[in-house]
Structures are given as C-alpha cells and as structure tokens.
Write a protein that holds these residues in place. Structure first.
Motif, mmCIF file in Angstrom:
data_model
loop_
_atom_site.group_PDB
_atom_site.id
_atom_site.type_symbol
_atom_site.label_atom_id
_atom_site.label_comp_id
_atom_site.label_asym_id
_atom_site.label_seq_id
_atom_site.Cartn_x
_atom_site.Cartn_y
_atom_site.Cartn_z
ATOM 1 N N LEU A 137 0.959 -1.206 0.014
ATOM 2 C CA LEU A 137 0.053 0.033 -0.082
ATOM 3 C C LEU A 137 0.955 1.181 -0.073
ATOM 4 C CD1 LEU A 137 -2.744 -1.111 2.595
ATOM 5 C CD2 LEU A 137 -2.880 -1.122 0.109
ATOM 6 N N ASP A 138 0.140 2.393 -0.705
ATOM 7 C CA ASP A 138 0.996 3.734 -0.756
ATOM 8 C C ASP A 138 0.294 4.387 0.430
ATOM 9 O OD1 ASP A 138 2.120 6.158 -1.350
ATOM 10 O OD2 ASP A 138 1.212 6.239 -3.310
ATOM 11 N N ALA A 177 -5.130 -3.194 6.397
ATOM 12 C CA ALA A 177 -5.428 -2.076 5.243
ATOM 13 C C ALA A 177 -5.601 -0.634 6.072
ATOM 14 C CB ALA A 177 -6.787 -2.549 4.757
ATOM 15 N N LEU A 178 -6.096 -0.591 7.010
ATOM 16 C CA LEU A 178 -6.444 0.774 7.697
ATOM 17 C C LEU A 178 -5.175 1.471 8.183
ATOM 18 C CD1 LEU A 178 -9.681 -0.110 9.725
ATOM 19 C CD2 LEU A 178 -9.372 0.980 7.320
ATOM 20 N N LEU A 179 -4.297 0.637 8.582
ATOM 21 C CA LEU A 179 -3.096 0.944 9.248
ATOM 22 C C LEU A 179 -2.298 1.366 8.096
ATOM 23 C CD1 LEU A 179 -2.402 -0.664 12.470
ATOM 24 C CD2 LEU A 179 -3.324 1.595 12.258
ATOM 25 N N GLY A 180 -2.541 0.842 6.971
ATOM 26 C CA GLY A 180 -1.788 1.163 5.715
ATOM 27 C C GLY A 180 -2.368 2.414 5.071
ATOM 28 N N GLY A 181 -3.136 3.177 5.636
ATOM 29 C CA GLY A 181 -3.556 4.381 4.818
ATOM 30 C C GLY A 181 -4.796 3.903 3.808
ATOM 31 N N ALA A 182 -5.171 2.621 3.756
ATOM 32 C CA ALA A 182 -6.166 2.453 2.641
ATOM 33 C C ALA A 182 -7.759 2.172 3.111
ATOM 34 C CB ALA A 182 -5.788 1.154 1.975
ATOM 35 N N GLN A 235 -19.847 -8.248 -6.093
ATOM 36 C CA GLN A 235 -20.145 -7.007 -5.347
ATOM 37 C C GLN A 235 -19.325 -5.659 -5.454
ATOM 38 O OE1 GLN A 235 -20.761 -8.516 -1.503
ATOM 39 N NE2 GLN A 235 -22.671 -9.622 -1.913
ATOM 40 N N ILE A 236 -18.093 -6.061 -5.947
ATOM 41 C CA ILE A 236 -17.196 -4.868 -6.077
ATOM 42 C C ILE A 236 -17.408 -4.211 -7.423
ATOM 43 C CG2 ILE A 236 -14.750 -4.203 -5.892
ATOM 44 C CD1 ILE A 236 -16.016 -5.583 -3.287
ATOM 45 N N ASP A 237 -17.690 -2.971 -7.539
ATOM 46 C CA ASP A 237 -17.861 -2.398 -8.705
ATOM 47 C C ASP A 237 -16.503 -1.917 -9.556
ATOM 48 O OD1 ASP A 237 -16.830 0.362 -7.836
ATOM 49 O OD2 ASP A 237 -18.671 0.306 -6.793
ATOM 50 N N ALA A 238 -16.636 -1.494 -10.868
ATOM 51 C CA ALA A 238 -15.565 -1.348 -11.411
ATOM 52 C C ALA A 238 -14.605 -0.211 -11.024
ATOM 53 C CB ALA A 238 -15.887 -1.339 -12.891
ATOM 54 N N GLU A 239 -15.106 0.997 -10.531
ATOM 55 C CA GLU A 239 -14.606 1.917 -9.975
ATOM 56 C C GLU A 239 -13.749 1.665 -8.774
ATOM 57 O OE1 GLU A 239 -15.352 6.556 -8.248
ATOM 58 O OE2 GLU A 239 -17.030 5.231 -8.801
ATOM 59 N N THR A 240 -14.098 0.764 -7.906
ATOM 60 C CA THR A 240 -13.668 0.067 -6.759
ATOM 61 C C THR A 240 -12.220 -0.354 -7.079
ATOM 62 O OG1 THR A 240 -15.568 0.320 -5.378
ATOM 63 C CG2 THR A 240 -13.790 -0.976 -4.596
ATOM 64 N N TRP A 241 -12.531 -1.583 -8.244
ATOM 65 C CA TRP A 241 -11.487 -2.641 -8.638
ATOM 66 C C TRP A 241 -10.270 -1.340 -9.146
ATOM 67 C CZ3 TRP A 241 -11.099 -6.929 -6.574
ATOM 68 C CH2 TRP A 241 -11.958 -7.896 -6.601
ATOM 69 N N GLN A 242 -10.861 -0.587 -9.633
ATOM 70 C CA GLN A 242 -9.696 0.236 -10.327
ATOM 71 C C GLN A 242 -8.664 0.960 -9.440
ATOM 72 O OE1 GLN A 242 -11.809 3.150 -12.783
ATOM 73 N NE2 GLN A 242 -12.071 1.583 -14.448
ATOM 74 N N ARG A 243 -9.188 1.089 -7.881
ATOM 75 C CA ARG A 243 -8.307 1.677 -7.154
ATOM 76 C C ARG A 243 -7.793 0.584 -6.043
ATOM 77 N NH1 ARG A 243 -12.522 5.291 -4.050
ATOM 78 N NH2 ARG A 243 -10.817 5.457 -2.498
ATOM 79 N N THR A 244 -8.134 -0.888 -6.241
ATOM 80 C CA THR A 244 -7.581 -1.580 -5.574
ATOM 81 C C THR A 244 -6.316 -2.188 -5.666
ATOM 82 O OG1 THR A 244 -9.886 -2.582 -5.547
ATOM 83 C CG2 THR A 244 -8.148 -4.201 -4.862
ATOM 84 N N LYS A 245 -5.475 -2.073 -4.565
ATOM 85 C CA LYS A 245 -4.250 -2.443 -4.567
ATOM 86 C C LYS A 245 -3.784 -3.797 -4.152
ATOM 87 C CE LYS A 245 -2.322 1.400 -6.192
ATOM 88 N NZ LYS A 245 -1.674 2.277 -5.504
#
Length: 395
Positions: free
Chosen positions: A111-112, A135-140, A158-168
C-alpha cells in the motif's frame, strides 16, 4: 498517537467478552471453549527435539532472510504438497513469524501511505480481522465481498469497476475462516481474470491448508497459477506451522511467490526487526520435513468431524466443511448472539457469533445467523457439546 489507530475495531473475542459480561455459566460445569481456533493437539516430538537441541544457537543473531536450509525445506515441502510446484528458495521463499504478522506486514509493503485513502483493499466477509487492520493502518480503505451459502466463497461481483480500479491488494483465505470452504481452480481463474484487468496484488492466506478430509487436498493459489500457466507474478502465498503442526506458540511460517514482491518484503522486514530465532528455524525445518505428524493431526480432526457433524445435523442446518477445523453452523432462529449466550448460560459451551467475524455492508452482515465452532477440544468434549446443543435446540 497515530490517528489511524482510531479506525481499528475490537477483536471478535473482545466483543464476545463484552457481550457476555454479567452472564454466568452453570455452577460446577467445566467450560468447553469452542470459540477460539487454538490447536489443542500435542506438539510433535520431532519439533520439540529439534528446538531443544539447538538452544545453544540463541547466541546468534538471526538473519531476516532465514537460514538457507529453512528456505530449502519450505521449497521442498511446497513441491511435494503442490504437485511439483517449483519455487526458488533464494528469491521466492521468505520465512515469517507465523502468517498473522506476515499478512499484516505485507500490506504495508504493497500500500501507498501517501495515497490519502485512495488505495483500496478487498477482503472476504466474514474475514480474519488482521486483513482489515492491515488495510486501515496502511492508509487504505477496505471493501468487502460477502461469502454466502451455499459455497461461502467471496462474491467478487459485489465490487464495482470503480472500486476495482483503485484496488491495490486482495486478501483471499482458502480454506476459508470461518466456513472451511475451499476455492477450486475455476474460482482462482475468475480472480486471476480480475487481477489481469485491474492489476492488484493477491495475498493468499492458506494457513488451514493441511487440515482436510478424505484425501481432498485444497489447491493453493500458487499451484492454481502454475496449472493455469501464468507464473506467480502479483501473487504471494502465506502459510504457517501453527495449525498444520500444532505449534501456534512457535510463530513460524513462510511467504512464497512473486520474487519482486518478496524482495521488497524482505527489505521491510529487515527494518521491522522480525527475524526468526535460529532454534525456531531448526524446529521449523524438522516440521516441514516431516509429514507423519501432519497425517496424524488430520486423522484426529477427521475423527471429531465424523462424530460431531451427524449429531448436529439432527437439529441444525450444517454441513461438513471442505477443510479447516471449523463448523459454520446456521442457528435455528437467526440470532447468533442469542444462541451463543444460551449455550454459555445453560451449558458453559463457548462459540463465536458470526456477526463478530463480519462487517455490515449494504447487503447486511454476512456472518449474522451463524456461529463458528472450532473443534479443537478433545473428541469426547466435542461430542458432548454437540449432544447438548441438539438437546437445547431439538428440531
């Protein structure tokens, strides 16, 4: 203080303790703890002998990369276990202090922290709470794919395309905690197709892989990738001796897969100070090299499931899991917390309400209406507990 700590929620067992405050078990009855997935079978002598024989090596500073002999034993085990899977012990294997700390730490590598919450981690729901904390402590941000009957596998739709595009990062758990369901090759292929489209990393939590029944060995993520001819780019598998070898206190496992990711992970761990002591490494080599104790461990769990599941089926909608030592039991009236309270107050039996293992989403709480039962106690205790549950909830 790190403000991200404020996002962390209490662990399921802390929530259970709070929910049970003021509720007493019947006097004179010894509690039967079936709520925590802590192995109770004896630690194999082959491991304790190797540990005690190497105590003189406590004088040595261990390396974060581990002993070459340990990495080789992990690679050899993977080749035996996963139908000839070939891993380079120098670049594709990294010893870790159990899968729990490694799963958490790995997210910090992927994560960034400067993304201002733009990174997303996708997790099954219900899930192992380390995924969320990482995830949360990695700032995501974290998003959930619910696991529902009949297969209790994540519904990635259940995960939409916009969410997938931001998924690391995507966490998967197979065999699954809490349901014991196992991803088959076609399920891995579907997830790999999403990975090819969106470019996320897969962290495959496989710590229950060695507790399976009737010879049905669960396929692993790296094995699935190899069978599909895609290599291990973007995939890291995490496994552990805790459940396989009944040594949760040893804190030993390994991560394997994408060499580039493991190179970065090793750098992180070097600064993190998470090297495994040399005696623990020696004991781990002995454990990974021996399958006799693992087969006996499976036999003990098989015996318990063979006895307990038919009893529970007299009153409950419950099936044999694909793997793991959990029963994911659907409660009769849908109130998992009330069910857990009743078992405690009337019979001193402790189970974990499914709602504590899941998060509420727009689709509801995927764990509500179920309880997780860990068959870690002795066979007689497990059978007696099952008979008591049936007596309390006759069909």
């Amino acid at each position: 203080m790190n403000p991200l700590l404020n996002q962390l929620q209490p662990y399921p067992f802390a929530r259970l303790r709070e929910a049970m405050q003021g509720l007493d078990a019947p006097a004179g009855i010894t509690p039967v703890p079936l709520h925590i997935g802590e192995p109770k079978h004896a630690t194999p002598k082959v491991i304790t002998d190797a540990l005690t024989a190497s105590l003189s090596e406590l004088e040595k500073y261990p390396l974060s990369a581990g002993l070459p002999e340990l990495r080789q034993s992990c690679a050899d085990w993977a080749a035996r276990r996963y139908d000839g899977l070939q891993l380079n012990p120098d670049t594709e294997i990294l010893p870790v202090l159990g899968s729990r700390e490694a799963l958490f730490a790995f997210a910090q590598v992927v994560l960034d922290p400067t993304s201002d919450g733009k990174d997303i981690v996708v997790s099954p729901n219900p899930f192992y709470q380390i995924y969320e904390g990482a995830a949360l402590l990695g700032g995501a941000k974290i998003r959930f794919a619910d696991c529902h009957a009949p297969d209790f596998l994540p519904d990635w739709s259940q995960i939409d395309a916009e969410t997938w595009q931001r998924t690391k990062l995507v966490f998967v758990c197979s065999p699954n905690n809490p349901s014991g369901s196992v991803m088959q090759l076609e399920h891995w292929a579907a997830l790999f197709a999403l990975q090819d489209r969106y470019g996320f990393v897969i962290a495959s939590d496989e710590c229950y892989s060695e507790i399976y029944f009737s010879g049905n060995k669960p396929i692993g993520g790296l094995q699935a990738a190899a069978e599909l001819g895609r290599g291990n780019k973007g995939i890291v598998m995490f496994t552990s001796l805790s459940k396989r070898s009944n040594v949760p206190g040893l804190r030993s496992g390994f991560a394997a897969g994408d060499a580039a990711l493991l190179k970065a992970f090793l750098l992180y761990r070097t600064y993190h100070g998470s090297a495994m002591s040399v005696p623990v490494q020696r004991a781990s080599i002995a454990a990974w090299n021996d399958e006799t104790h693992v087969a006996e461990n499976r036999r003990l769990y098989q015996e318990k499931f063979d006895k307990v599941v038919p009893i529970l089926q007299q009153a409950f909608d419950v099936q044999m899991p694909d793997a793991s030592f959990y029963i994911w039991l659907k409660v009769p009236d849908g109130d998992d917390l009330a069910f857990a309270k009743t078992l405690w107050q009337k019979a001193a039996i402790q189970v974990l309400p499914g709602r504590f293992l899941a998060r509420d989403t727009e689709h509801g709480n995927a764990g509500a209406g179920y309880v997780r039962i860990a068959l870690v106690a002795g066979a007689a205790e497990c059978v007696q507990a099952a008979e008591t549950m049936v007596a309390l909830y006759p069909r």
